[in-house]
Design an enzyme around this catalytic site. Sequence first.
Site, PDB file in Angstrom:
ATOM      1  N   SER A  42       0.737  -1.393   0.149  1.00 38.95           N
ATOM      2  CA  SER A  42       0.093  -0.461   0.209  1.00 38.95           C
ATOM      3  C   SER A  42       0.888   1.706   0.288  1.00 38.95           C
ATOM      4  O   SER A  42       1.818   0.916   0.639  1.00 38.95           O
ATOM      5  CB  SER A  42      -0.982   0.206   1.639  1.00 38.95           C
ATOM      6  N   SER A  75       1.901  -3.425   7.981  1.00 37.44           N
ATOM      7  CA  SER A  75       2.958  -3.717   9.463  1.00 37.44           C
ATOM      8  C   SER A  75       3.950  -4.108  10.009  1.00 37.44           C
ATOM      9  O   SER A  75       4.092  -4.714   9.514  1.00 37.44           O
ATOM     10  CB  SER A  75       0.998  -4.949   9.600  1.00 37.44           C
ATOM     11  N   GLU A 115      -3.379 -15.395   2.008  1.00 34.06           N
ATOM     12  CA  GLU A 115      -3.869 -14.613   3.331  1.00 34.06           C
ATOM     13  C   GLU A 115      -4.453 -14.651   3.871  1.00 34.06           C
ATOM     14  O   GLU A 115      -5.657 -16.008   2.771  1.00 34.06           O
ATOM     15  CB  GLU A 115      -3.703 -13.481   2.733  1.00 34.06           C
ATOM     16  N   SER A 155     -10.964  -4.238   1.475  1.00 39.70           N
ATOM     17  CA  SER A 155     -11.976  -3.901   1.805  1.00 39.70           C
ATOM     18  C   SER A 155     -13.185  -4.628   1.903  1.00 39.70           C
ATOM     19  O   SER A 155     -12.911  -5.024   0.860  1.00 39.70           O
ATOM     20  CB  SER A 155     -11.354  -2.044   1.726  1.00 39.70           C
ATOM     21  N   GLU A 174     -15.709  -3.670   0.905  1.00 38.85           N
ATOM     22  CA  GLU A 174     -16.499  -3.344  -0.504  1.00 38.85           C
ATOM     23  C   GLU A 174     -15.577  -3.706  -1.860  1.00 38.85           C
ATOM     24  O   GLU A 174     -16.316  -4.191  -2.465  1.00 38.85           O
ATOM     25  CB  GLU A 174     -15.820  -0.939  -0.960  1.00 38.85           C
TER      26      GLU A 174
HETATM   27  C1  FAD Z   1      -4.871  -2.835  10.165  1.00 35.50           C
HETATM   28  C2  FAD Z   1      -3.847  -2.834   8.693  1.00 35.50           C
HETATM   29  C3  FAD Z   1      -2.815  -3.096   8.615  1.00 35.50           C
HETATM   30  C4  FAD Z   1      -2.405  -2.901   7.177  1.00 35.50           C
HETATM   31  N1  FAD Z   1      -1.627  -3.789   6.883  1.00 35.50           N
HETATM   32  C5  FAD Z   1      -0.862  -3.568   5.329  1.00 35.50           C
HETATM   33  C6  FAD Z   1       0.382  -4.218   4.823  1.00 35.50           C
HETATM   34  O1  FAD Z   1       1.347  -4.389   6.285  1.00 35.50           O
HETATM   35  N2  FAD Z   1       0.974  -4.075   3.743  1.00 35.50           N
HETATM   36  C7  FAD Z   1       0.541  -3.271   3.061  1.00 35.50           C
HETATM   37  O2  FAD Z   1       1.010  -3.346   1.673  1.00 35.50           O
HETATM   38  N3  FAD Z   1      -0.667  -2.595   3.452  1.00 35.50           N
HETATM   39  C8  FAD Z   1      -1.362  -2.717   4.552  1.00 35.50           C
HETATM   40  N4  FAD Z   1      -2.579  -2.336   4.968  1.00 35.50           N
HETATM   41  C9  FAD Z   1      -2.907  -1.283   4.208  1.00 35.50           C
HETATM   42  C10 FAD Z   1      -4.521  -1.643   3.044  1.00 35.50           C
HETATM   43  O3  FAD Z   1      -4.214  -3.285   3.100  1.00 35.50           O
HETATM   44  C11 FAD Z   1      -5.447  -0.978   3.058  1.00 35.50           C
HETATM   45  O4  FAD Z   1      -5.748   0.106   4.065  1.00 35.50           O
HETATM   46  C12 FAD Z   1      -6.589  -1.207   2.120  1.00 35.50           C
HETATM   47  O5  FAD Z   1      -6.240  -1.903   1.134  1.00 35.50           O
HETATM   48  C13 FAD Z   1      -7.346  -0.260   1.649  1.00 35.50           C
HETATM   49  O6  FAD Z   1      -6.877   0.933   0.804  1.00 35.50           O
HETATM   50  P1  FAD Z   1      -6.678   2.452   1.143  1.00 35.50           P
HETATM   51  O7  FAD Z   1      -6.776   2.109   3.259  1.00 35.50           O
HETATM   52  O8  FAD Z   1      -5.807   3.014   0.520  1.00 35.50           O
HETATM   53  O9  FAD Z   1      -8.651   3.009   1.115  1.00 35.50           O
HETATM   54  P2  FAD Z   1      -8.622   3.127   0.127  1.00 35.50           P
HETATM   55  O10 FAD Z   1      -8.879   2.321  -1.514  1.00 35.50           O
HETATM   56  O11 FAD Z   1      -8.616   4.874  -0.570  1.00 35.50           O
HETATM   57  O12 FAD Z   1     -10.252   3.063   0.022  1.00 35.50           O
HETATM   58  C14 FAD Z   1     -11.397   4.177   0.853  1.00 35.50           C
HETATM   59  C15 FAD Z   1     -13.243   3.980   0.889  1.00 35.50           C
HETATM   60  O13 FAD Z   1     -13.108   3.574  -0.456  1.00 35.50           O
HETATM   61  C16 FAD Z   1     -13.796   2.185  -0.902  1.00 35.50           C
HETATM   62  N5  FAD Z   1     -13.454   1.768  -2.294  1.00 35.50           N
HETATM   63  C17 FAD Z   1     -12.186   1.512  -2.365  1.00 35.50           C
HETATM   64  N6  FAD Z   1     -12.660   1.566  -4.019  1.00 35.50           N
HETATM   65  C18 FAD Z   1     -13.020   1.115  -4.511  1.00 35.50           C
HETATM   66  C19 FAD Z   1     -14.056   0.527  -5.284  1.00 35.50           C
HETATM   67  N7  FAD Z   1     -13.752  -0.084  -6.521  1.00 35.50           N
HETATM   68  N8  FAD Z   1     -15.244   0.172  -5.124  1.00 35.50           N
HETATM   69  C20 FAD Z   1     -16.216   0.394  -4.317  1.00 35.50           C
HETATM   70  N9  FAD Z   1     -14.926   0.908  -2.915  1.00 35.50           N
HETATM   71  C21 FAD Z   1     -13.898   1.517  -2.981  1.00 35.50           C
HETATM   72  C22 FAD Z   1     -13.033   1.869   0.162  1.00 35.50           C
HETATM   73  O14 FAD Z   1     -12.799  -0.299   0.380  1.00 35.50           O
HETATM   74  C23 FAD Z   1     -12.582   1.803   1.440  1.00 35.50           C
HETATM   75  O15 FAD Z   1     -13.910   2.043   2.166  1.00 35.50           O
HETATM   76  C24 FAD Z   1      -3.733  -1.995   6.311  1.00 35.50           C
HETATM   77  C25 FAD Z   1      -4.200  -1.707   6.643  1.00 35.50           C
HETATM   78  C26 FAD Z   1      -4.642  -1.998   8.038  1.00 35.50           C
HETATM   79  C27 FAD Z   1      -6.340  -1.143   8.215  1.00 35.50           C
END
Ligand code: FAD
Length: 382
Positions: free
Chosen positions: A126, A158, A241, A364, A366
Site C-alpha cells: 500500500s 504492519s 492471506e 476492504s 466494498e
Molecule cells: C490494520 C491494517 C494493517 C495493514 N497492513 C498492511 C501491510 O502490512 N502492508 C500493506 O501493504 N498494506 C497494509 N494495510 C493497508 C490495506 O491494505 C489498505 O488500507 C486497503 O487496501 C485499503 O486501501 P486504502 O486504505 O488506501 O483505502 P482506499 O483504497 O482509498 O479506500 C477508501 C474507501 O473507499 C472504498 N473503495 C475503494 N475503491 C472502491 C471501489 N472500487 N468500489 C467501492 N468502494 C471502494 C474502500 O472500500 C474504502 O472504504 C493495512 C491496513 C490496515 C487497516
Amino acid sequence: MTDFRDEVRAWLQEHLSGEFAHARGLGGPGREHEGHEVRLAWERLLGAAGWTCLGWPKEHGGRDATLAEQVAFHEEYARADAPARVGHIGEGLIGPTILEFGTEEQKRRFLPPIRRGEELWCQGYSEPEAGSDLANVQTRARLEGDEWVITGQKVWTSLAHVADWCFVLARTEPGSRRHKGLSYLLVPMDQPGVEVRPIVQLTGTSEFNEVFFDGARSAAGNILGAPGEGWRVAMATLGYERGASTLGQQIGFQREFDRVVAVAKRTGAAEDPIIRDRLVRSWLELRIMRLNALRTMTSLSAGEPGPEVSIAKLYWSEWHRRLGELAQAVQGRAGLVADGPPYDLNDLQRLYLFSRADTIYAGSSEIQRNIIAERTLGLPRG
Ligand SMILES: Cc1cc2nc3c(=O)[nH]c(=O)nc-3n(C[C@H](O)[C@H](O)[C@H](O)COP(=O)(O)OP(=O)(O)OC[C@H]3O[C@@H](n4cnc5c(N)ncnc54)[C@H](O)[C@@H]3O)c2cc1C
C-alpha cells in the site's frame, strides 16, 4: 490425525511453561506491542522444534503437513492460548510466494531464516495513492550496476518497525501504467535508505508504519519473478492471506465472544432483550462461520475452491466488527472510560476499536463485495 493433534497439544502444554508461561495470550491484532522479545524467543523455539511452516515441503524444512494437519495445529495453538506469532508474514505470505516463484538460490537464502524465526518480514504494497487501487503503485526502482535502487513511500506497513526484510511492489519500467512494469523486490530494512515512522492507531498502539525508501538498495538478484512481472507475483501472495489458520482464528473469536457474554451477565446487560437478541445472533453467525470454514477446507482439499472461499473475509470481518460494537454495549457507560490514563484500554474496548480495521485490511468489505458480484455472481463490472 488424532496422534498428530495429541502431539501438538502435549508439546504446547509442556513448553508454555517457565519463561513462556506468561507469554500465553500475548500479541495479536491490536496488541502487537505486547511482549515482542518473549514472542520472538518463542518463535525460535517453535522453529527449532519443527512447529513452524508445517505445510512447506520437507526439503525446505517443513513437514509436508496436510491441510487437515495444519488446521489441527492452528486449532490447538489457539486453544492453548499460545502467543500470537511474530513470524506470520514470513511463514504465511512471503514464504509460500518464494516457494512458488523463487529460484533455488532464493529458496536456500530466504526460507531457512523464516522457518527458524531469525528473519521477520513486512509487506510493502500500500501507498498513499495505492490501497484498494493497488495497480497505482508509484514507488520506483531502477537497476544500478548489480543493485536495485528504490525510491518512494509505502504506508500502513504492519510490523515494519521489527522487520528485517520487506517485499516491495515497485515500478521498474519508467512510464509504465497500472499492472504493467511492476516488479516484486525483496529489500533489507536495516540500511540508511529506509526510514520507518510508526503510525499511532485508534487503540493508542502502533503496529503499522509509514516506510520511506530514499535510494534504498537491494541486490539485483533479490527479485521474485521476472522484472515487470511483479503484479502476477503480488496477486499470488494475496492468495495466501489467511488459509489454514482460519479455524484457529475462530477459536480466538469464540474466546472473545465468551468474554462478551460473561461481561453481559455481570453488568446485567444480558437482561436487555435487544442485547440478548444480538448475543444470540452473534453466536449463530459464529457457528455459520465455522461451518463455512469446514466447507472451504473440503473444497480446497478437493482442489476445487467453491464460492464460500470469497465470502470468508467479508463474513468474518463484518461479524468481528459487530462483536466489537456489542462488546461496548454490554459494558454500558463503563465502556466509555479507559481503565487508566493515558490509554489503558480493557480487552473489550480494544476489541471494539481494533475491529474497525478488520473490514479494511486484506481487501476492504466494498472490494470483497465487488469481487463476489463480479466473480461469483457474474454481474457486470461496477
Ligand atoms: C490494520 C491494517 C494493517 C495493514 N497492513 C498492511 C501491510 O502490512 N502492508 C500493506 O501493504 N498494506 C497494509 N494495510 C493497508 C490495506 O491494505 C489498505 O488500507 C486497503 O487496501 C485499503 O486501501 P486504502 O486504505 O488506501 O483505502 P482506499 O483504497 O482509498 O479506500 C477508501 C474507501 O473507499 C472504498 N473503495 C475503494 N475503491 C472502491 C471501489 N472500487 N468500489 C467501492 N468502494 C471502494 C474502500 O472500500 C474504502 O472504504 C493495512 C491496513 C490496515 C487497516
